[in-house]
Scaffold this active site. Structure first.
Site, short mmCIF file in Angstrom:
data_model
loop_
_atom_site.label_atom_id
_atom_site.label_comp_id
_atom_site.label_asym_id
_atom_site.label_seq_id
_atom_site.Cartn_x
_atom_site.Cartn_y
_atom_site.Cartn_z
N HIS A 107 0.73 5.36 0.75
CA HIS A 107 0.02 6.38 1.51
C HIS A 107 0.00 7.69 0.72
O HIS A 107 1.01 8.05 0.12
CB HIS A 107 0.75 6.68 2.83
CG HIS A 107 0.88 5.50 3.74
ND1 HIS A 107 0.05 5.30 4.82
CD2 HIS A 107 1.75 4.46 3.75
CE1 HIS A 107 0.41 4.19 5.45
NE2 HIS A 107 1.44 3.66 4.82
N HIS B 10 0.83 -1.21 0.00
CA HIS B 10 0.00 0.00 0.00
C HIS B 10 0.86 1.26 0.00
O HIS B 10 1.88 1.33 0.65
CB HIS B 10 -0.97 0.02 1.18
CG HIS B 10 -0.34 -0.11 2.54
ND1 HIS B 10 0.19 -1.28 3.01
CD2 HIS B 10 -0.17 0.79 3.54
CE1 HIS B 10 0.66 -1.11 4.23
NE2 HIS B 10 0.46 0.15 4.57
#
Lengths: 138, 138
Positions: free
Chosen positions: A101, A99
């Site tokens: 950010h 992931h």
């Protein structure tokens, strides 16, 4: 992947504030935001971290960030943003599903991401040499 | 670009500890590293920031990070790394030439990049709604 919280968010088994979805990526709000509106961009497929993710999948995440980031600026009237990715527990990676950010930023929000330090004399060249031993083959 | 320090590093007008170079990107050590061996990956062409950079050029940077990061791990015997990009002065961007940071990390190096906070009740959904107003068109 069976026990992955982000895999469950991707398929909707766990609720989330999704703000974008396409064939290969999903973007949703981080439940523990550094600043309000902090978004995570994940691959739909499960990959443990950046190192494990094929470059084509990373590129899809970048395309998604490229689409979303300007919209975040407008939606939240922000002045900038940080993009971050943590690879490995040592770096602060908590969920083991790739992931990125996107952290919205405002002028004078008093957040300071990191602090630079100084190299000692010749130390910088030593580090350069150490790294080049391995990057020379690229 | 005439007065850009990274453009000068790219062409070698200003010395740097380069660790990688290809047709479109260059990687060199940050002179003010968050941790020793902190590398910057830049496009050879001048773009002010992430928003201004075409996605193809961003993808080239990702390819370069993908090549370099595992080598950094081996060369510096690190346990992980952070990837960072700051867009706009509000985010801490200093040099106005697109650059990604790769910050080597060790277990227990006591560095903490950021701190999450909590949303108030319903606040997270409000933020989701605000953002979706603009991402719905994507």
């Amino acid at each position: 992947m069976h026990d992955c919280i982000f895999c469950k968010i991707v398929v909707g088994e766990i609720p989330s504030e999704k703000v974008y979805e396409d064939e290969t990526t999903v973007a949703f709000l981080d439940i523990s935001p550094v600043t309000k509106g902090h978004v995570l961009v994940v691959t739909k497929k499960h990959f443990k971290d950046f190192l494990e993710t094929p470059v084509e999948e990373l590129e899809k995440c970048v395309k998604t960030i490229k689409k979303i980031a300007p919209k975040l600026m407008v939606a939240l009237e922000t002045d900038g943003f940080n993009i971050g990715l943590n690879n490995g527990e040592a770096s602060g990676q908590v969920v083991k599903h790739l992931h990125f950010h996107i952290i919205p930023r405002h002028d004078n929000d008093s957040l300071r991401m990191w602090e630079g330090q100084a190299y000692q004399e010749n130390e910088m060249k030593d580090y350069g040499d150490k790294i080049r031993k391995f990057t020379i083959e690229l």
